[in-house]
Design a protein around this motif. Structure first.
Motif, PDB file in Angstrom:
ATOM      1  N   VAL A 190       0.799  -1.267  -0.128  1.00  0.00           N
ATOM      2  CA  VAL A 190      -0.026  -0.100   0.036  1.00  0.00           C
ATOM      3  C   VAL A 190       0.788   1.321   0.142  1.00  0.00           C
ATOM      4  O   VAL A 190       0.614   2.217  -0.666  1.00  0.00           O
ATOM      5  N   ARG A 191       1.902   1.266   0.732  1.00  0.00           N
ATOM      6  CA  ARG A 191       2.914   2.407   0.781  1.00  0.00           C
ATOM      7  C   ARG A 191       3.413   2.707  -0.608  1.00  0.00           C
ATOM      8  O   ARG A 191       3.591   3.800  -0.963  1.00  0.00           O
ATOM      9  N   THR A 192       3.812   1.464  -1.286  1.00  0.00           N
ATOM     10  CA  THR A 192       4.153   1.920  -2.630  1.00  0.00           C
ATOM     11  C   THR A 192       2.968   2.515  -3.686  1.00  0.00           C
ATOM     12  O   THR A 192       3.463   3.308  -4.306  1.00  0.00           O
ATOM     13  N   VAL A 193       1.860   2.047  -3.435  1.00  0.00           N
ATOM     14  CA  VAL A 193       0.773   2.738  -4.169  1.00  0.00           C
ATOM     15  C   VAL A 193       0.740   4.258  -3.752  1.00  0.00           C
ATOM     16  O   VAL A 193       0.521   5.254  -4.505  1.00  0.00           O
ATOM     17  N   GLU A 194       0.655   4.524  -2.548  1.00  0.00           N
ATOM     18  CA  GLU A 194       0.642   5.965  -2.096  1.00  0.00           C
ATOM     19  C   GLU A 194       1.917   6.628  -2.716  1.00  0.00           C
ATOM     20  O   GLU A 194       1.666   7.944  -3.332  1.00  0.00           O
ATOM     21  N   THR A 195       3.203   6.036  -2.857  1.00  0.00           N
ATOM     22  CA  THR A 195       4.091   6.870  -3.395  1.00  0.00           C
ATOM     23  C   THR A 195       3.956   7.053  -4.880  1.00  0.00           C
ATOM     24  O   THR A 195       4.231   8.232  -5.399  1.00  0.00           O
ATOM     25  N   HIS A 196       3.654   6.082  -5.592  1.00  0.00           N
ATOM     26  CA  HIS A 196       3.134   6.192  -7.097  1.00  0.00           C
ATOM     27  C   HIS A 196       2.035   7.437  -7.368  1.00  0.00           C
ATOM     28  O   HIS A 196       2.024   8.024  -8.098  1.00  0.00           O
ATOM     29  N   ARG A 197       1.196   7.332  -6.202  1.00  0.00           N
ATOM     30  CA  ARG A 197      -0.016   8.393  -6.258  1.00  0.00           C
ATOM     31  C   ARG A 197       0.651   9.803  -6.235  1.00  0.00           C
ATOM     32  O   ARG A 197       0.196  10.762  -6.635  1.00  0.00           O
ATOM     33  N   LEU A 198       1.646   9.893  -5.285  1.00  0.00           N
ATOM     34  CA  LEU A 198       2.202  11.141  -5.232  1.00  0.00           C
ATOM     35  C   LEU A 198       3.028  11.706  -6.561  1.00  0.00           C
ATOM     36  O   LEU A 198       2.939  12.747  -6.889  1.00  0.00           O
TER      37      LEU A 198
END
Length: 231
Positions: free
Chosen positions: A191-199
């Motif tokens: 989930v953290r990786t998804v959040e980084t990509h969203r940023l």
């Protein structure tokens, strides 16, 4: 997949930003290291002469010594800079990647940005342009050498062309109304990786706020928008 934690990437307040240099010419690395050593807010913590060496260095680095910035050439023996940018984007999505190359071919630039690089600077650019690029990519922005920027402006393309394959997958998921946890499960990432990509998506697409990104993603999916790069 290795995912860096935010505390691993960001140095203590006031500490210099850590840099990893990648180039297959030792003289180029020496010159770059000497130049960066004059900057009190930067610290070269490692070097490698190709992409495989860079990934090996990162795999063996102590958490407190991991870089925030990777500066790499494109044309190298073994794994080149574009392939390295893609590997870093998948394994270490929070790392900033800056390409420094002698090639001003716009297709190389597009490939590098699609792979996950945040900036592209020519080796014959003035020193202050390199420093401006470093500051920009560390701040999460995209930077091109002046000559590259002019060429990009003359051959304008869709903002979607700057997205990596992973970012396009995540944009599709957002447009379909999927939560971060659902997107992470579908793609096999954290989930953290998804959040980084969203940023990164918001930065690349110049979108402010979560709602703005959701609206854009829904438009792309709902209107039949193709998130694949143009030919």
């Amino acid at each position: 997949m290795t995912v860096l934690h935010e505390d691993d990437l960001h140095p203590p307040s006031g500490a210099p930003a850590r840099v990893l240099l990648i180039d297959d010419h030792a003289l180029v690395r020496d010159g770059m290291r000497m130049h960066l050593s004059l900057q009190p807010d930067l610290e070269v913590v490692g070097e490698a002469d190709d992409g495989e060496g860079a990934l090996a260095w990162l795999a063996n680095a102590a958490p407190g010594n991991l870089p925030e910035l990777v500066i790499t050439d494109i044309g190298m023996r073994g794994m080149g800079g574009i392939a390295l940018a893609g590997a870093l984007h998948d394994r270490y999505p929070e790392l900033a990647v800056l390409i420094v190359s002698m090639h001003d071919n716009l297709e190389y630039v597009r490939q590098a940005i699609r792979a996950g690089a945040r900036g592209y600077v020519l080796k014959d650019a003035p020193a202050d342009e390199l420093m401006a690029a470093i500051q920009a990519v560390l701040a999460g922005r995209v930077f091109y050498s002046a000559r590259i920027a002019r060429g990009m402006a003359e051959h304008a393309v869709s903002p979607l062309d700057a997205l990596t394959p992973r970012e396009r997958d995540i944009l599709q998921g957002i447009g379909k109304g999927m939560a971060n946890k659902e997107i992470a499960a579908q793609l096999g990432v954290s989930v953290r990786t998804v959040e980084t990509h969203r940023l990164n998506l918001k930065r690349k697409l110049a979108i402010e706020g979560r709602a703005g990104l959701v609206k854009y993603a829904v438009q792309q999916v709902g209107d039949g928008g193709d998130t694949k790069p143009s030919a």
